[in-house]
Design an enzyme around this catalytic site. Structure first.
Site, PDB file in Angstrom:
ATOM      1  N   ARG A 239       7.504  18.727  -9.457  1.00 30.68           N
ATOM      2  CA  ARG A 239       6.766  17.463  -9.574  1.00 30.68           C
ATOM      3  C   ARG A 239       5.772  17.489 -10.729  1.00 30.68           C
ATOM      4  O   ARG A 239       4.678  16.920 -10.630  1.00 30.68           O
ATOM      5  CB  ARG A 239       6.025  17.118  -8.270  1.00 30.68           C
ATOM      6  CG  ARG A 239       6.904  16.535  -7.195  1.00 30.68           C
ATOM      7  CD  ARG A 239       6.066  15.849  -6.116  1.00 30.68           C
ATOM      8  NE  ARG A 239       6.631  16.113  -4.804  1.00 30.68           N
ATOM      9  CZ  ARG A 239       5.952  16.636  -3.781  1.00 30.68           C
ATOM     10  NH1 ARG A 239       4.678  16.944  -3.909  1.00 30.68           N
ATOM     11  NH2 ARG A 239       6.552  16.848  -2.636  1.00 30.68           N
TER      12      ARG A 239
ATOM     13  N   ARG B 173       1.691  11.858 -10.027  1.00 23.86           N
ATOM     14  CA  ARG B 173       0.467  11.074  -9.865  1.00 23.86           C
ATOM     15  C   ARG B 173      -0.817  11.817 -10.222  1.00 23.86           C
ATOM     16  O   ARG B 173      -1.865  11.196 -10.324  1.00 23.86           O
ATOM     17  CB  ARG B 173       0.386  10.553  -8.427  1.00 23.86           C
ATOM     18  CG  ARG B 173       1.389   9.457  -8.136  1.00 23.86           C
ATOM     19  CD  ARG B 173       1.328   9.008  -6.694  1.00 23.86           C
ATOM     20  NE  ARG B 173       1.875  10.020  -5.791  1.00 23.86           N
ATOM     21  CZ  ARG B 173       1.897   9.894  -4.456  1.00 23.86           C
ATOM     22  NH1 ARG B 173       1.372   8.814  -3.895  1.00 23.86           N
ATOM     23  NH2 ARG B 173       2.422  10.840  -3.706  1.00 23.86           N
TER      24      ARG B 173
ATOM     25  N   ARG C  30       3.547   4.055 -14.316  1.00 25.70           N
ATOM     26  CA  ARG C  30       4.038   3.520 -13.047  1.00 25.70           C
ATOM     27  C   ARG C  30       3.496   2.104 -12.810  1.00 25.70           C
ATOM     28  O   ARG C  30       4.209   1.237 -12.287  1.00 25.70           O
ATOM     29  CB  ARG C  30       3.627   4.441 -11.893  1.00 25.70           C
ATOM     30  CG  ARG C  30       4.039   3.880 -10.541  1.00 25.70           C
ATOM     31  CD  ARG C  30       3.938   4.845  -9.422  1.00 25.70           C
ATOM     32  NE  ARG C  30       4.058   4.160  -8.147  1.00 25.70           N
ATOM     33  CZ  ARG C  30       4.190   4.745  -6.985  1.00 25.70           C
ATOM     34  NH1 ARG C  30       4.225   6.056  -6.911  1.00 25.70           N
ATOM     35  NH2 ARG C  30       4.282   4.052  -5.880  1.00 25.70           N
TER      36      ARG C  30
ATOM     37  N   ASP D  99      14.430  10.740  -8.086  1.00 30.85           N
ATOM     38  CA  ASP D  99      14.113  11.002  -6.688  1.00 30.85           C
ATOM     39  C   ASP D  99      15.359  11.524  -6.001  1.00 30.85           C
ATOM     40  O   ASP D  99      16.479  11.122  -6.347  1.00 30.85           O
ATOM     41  CB  ASP D  99      13.626   9.724  -5.996  1.00 30.85           C
ATOM     42  CG  ASP D  99      13.014  10.020  -4.639  1.00 30.85           C
ATOM     43  OD1 ASP D  99      13.753   9.954  -3.636  1.00 30.85           O
ATOM     44  OD2 ASP D  99      11.817  10.329  -4.578  1.00 30.85           O
TER      45      ASP D  99
ATOM     46  N   TYR E 241      17.179  12.467   5.959  1.00 34.57           N
ATOM     47  CA  TYR E 241      16.639  11.149   5.636  1.00 34.57           C
ATOM     48  C   TYR E 241      17.601  10.043   6.069  1.00 34.57           C
ATOM     49  O   TYR E 241      17.180   8.981   6.544  1.00 34.57           O
ATOM     50  CB  TYR E 241      16.393  11.030   4.130  1.00 34.57           C
ATOM     51  CG  TYR E 241      15.115  11.674   3.655  1.00 34.57           C
ATOM     52  CD1 TYR E 241      13.884  11.035   3.808  1.00 34.57           C
ATOM     53  CD2 TYR E 241      15.134  12.922   3.025  1.00 34.57           C
ATOM     54  CE1 TYR E 241      12.713  11.609   3.354  1.00 34.57           C
ATOM     55  CE2 TYR E 241      13.954  13.510   2.562  1.00 34.57           C
ATOM     56  CZ  TYR E 241      12.745  12.847   2.735  1.00 34.57           C
ATOM     57  OH  TYR E 241      11.585  13.423   2.294  1.00 34.57           O
TER      58      TYR E 241
END
Length: 356
Positions: free
Chosen positions: A27, A31, A40, A77, A154
């Protein structure tokens, strides 16, 4: 495509001698970087960012502009694959990823099919190609996918889970349906990763983020078996150059020797396992990637440096180490501490090499 100026990461994955220990971060585009947050914001949403090749390229390159990293990783992702299977991925504010149509009924599971990566997922391939051009041979590009088990979690749970009750219930009560999901998903992952390699990815990584929630027997049946199936289907060479592969099971340290035996070039470790002990267990079968605790990055800079040196010293002056975090970097990480980490890894590993 340009010849690589820095192939240290690829050589380390193949357990070849390197002048220092290469480093990249799970990652690393995210953020914690203010420039990422700005991009973003322009994109309007996380999914828009993933599905816009130009913006995905922009954020992939942002950490490389700040830090002396030895690899770039595609910005995307893991849930793009089940989204392409028609499950309807969306991101609820404060809740993380969700699926509109999780797998519930037997007919839905039986109808599941592997998507064509050059149709529903072409935006990912376009991003890979654009990033490769933009990198201009500076460092290698890593492509990636979720593992069959993690994606299946998921797909059945409909999102993140605290207890994995739905997916484990299915695995234990209807293993035939669970294996069907996993087989279709494994075939999808192979096609997806190979398409990334053909588009320009120079190494690939499989994230088995939820493998560690299983018992040992269930891990071998529902996760490891399909990690092996994926590995067996991967393109091993592109344009006369080896394309190394990495597998990472969070919480998988107990099964390290089994994981190392399925054929990947490197095994990622989370922070719970001593990397020196791991190296003793696997010998020269695989390279190891990891494995500092991401929360070390909240400590004072001198502690960050001390802990980085600790990991390097534990591995020792041996080929086959790629320095990384034991999981993804936190969004709250101070960006300046990442500089300390990267610079310490490079400087201290050079000292280790010099000592012989």
């Amino acid at each position: 495509m340009s010849r690589l100026k820095n192939d240290t990461f690829l050589r380390a994955l193949l357990r070849q001698p390197t002048e220092y220990t290469p480093v990249w971060l799970m990652r690393q585009a995210g953020r914690y970087l203010p420039e990422y947050c700005e991009t973003r914001k322009r994109a309007g949403s996380f999914l828009n960012l993933c599905k816009n090749p130009a913006l995905a390229c922009e954020v992939t390159l942002q950490p490389l502009a700040r830090y002396d990293l030895d690899a770039a990783i595609l910005f995307s992702d893991i849930l793009t694959v089940p989204d392409a299977m028609g499950l309807g991925l969306y991101f609820a504010e404060g809740e993380g990823p969700r699926f509109e149509r999780p797998l519930k009924d037997e007919w839905e599971i039986r109808n599941l099919s592997a998507p064509d990566p050059h149709a529903e997922l072409q935006y990912v391939m376009d991003a890979v190609s654009e990033i490769r051009r933009a990198l201009d041979g500076s460092v290698p590009l890593i492509g990636f996918s979720g593992s069959p088990w993690t994606l299946a979690c998921y797909m059945v749970e409909g999102g993140s889970s605290d207890d994995y009750r739905k997916v484990k219930s299915l695995a234990y009560s209807r293993p035939d349906l669970m294996h069907h999901i996993l087989d279709v998903t494994a075939r999808a992952v192979v096609k997806y990763l190979n398409a990334q390699i053909e588009a320009g990815a120079q190494a690939v990584m499989v994230f088995d983020s939820w493998g560690g929630v299983l018992s040992e027997a269930a891990y071998k049946e529902f996760s490891l078996r399909y990690l092996e199936q994926v590995q067996a289907g991967l393109i091993r060479e592109r344009d006369g150059v080896r394309v190394p592969s990495i597998v990472f099971t969070k919480g998988g340290g107990l099964w390290l020797e089994s994981i190392a035996a399925v054929g990947y070039d490197a095994v990622g470790l989370d922070w719970t396992m001593d990397i020196g002990r791991a190296r003793q267990l696997v010998g020269d079968k695989v390279a190891l990637q990891g494995n500092i605790d991401p929360n070390v990055l909240f400590a004072p800079p001198e502690t960050v440096a001390t802990e980085a040196r600790r990991v390097l010293d534990a591995f020792g002056n041996h080929p086959g180490h790629v320095f990384n975090l034991g999981h993804g970097i936190s969004q709250f990480t101070p960006p300046e501490n990442v500089s300390v980490l990267v610079d310490t890894v490079h400087a201290h590993s050079r000292k280790l090499r010099a000592q012989g």
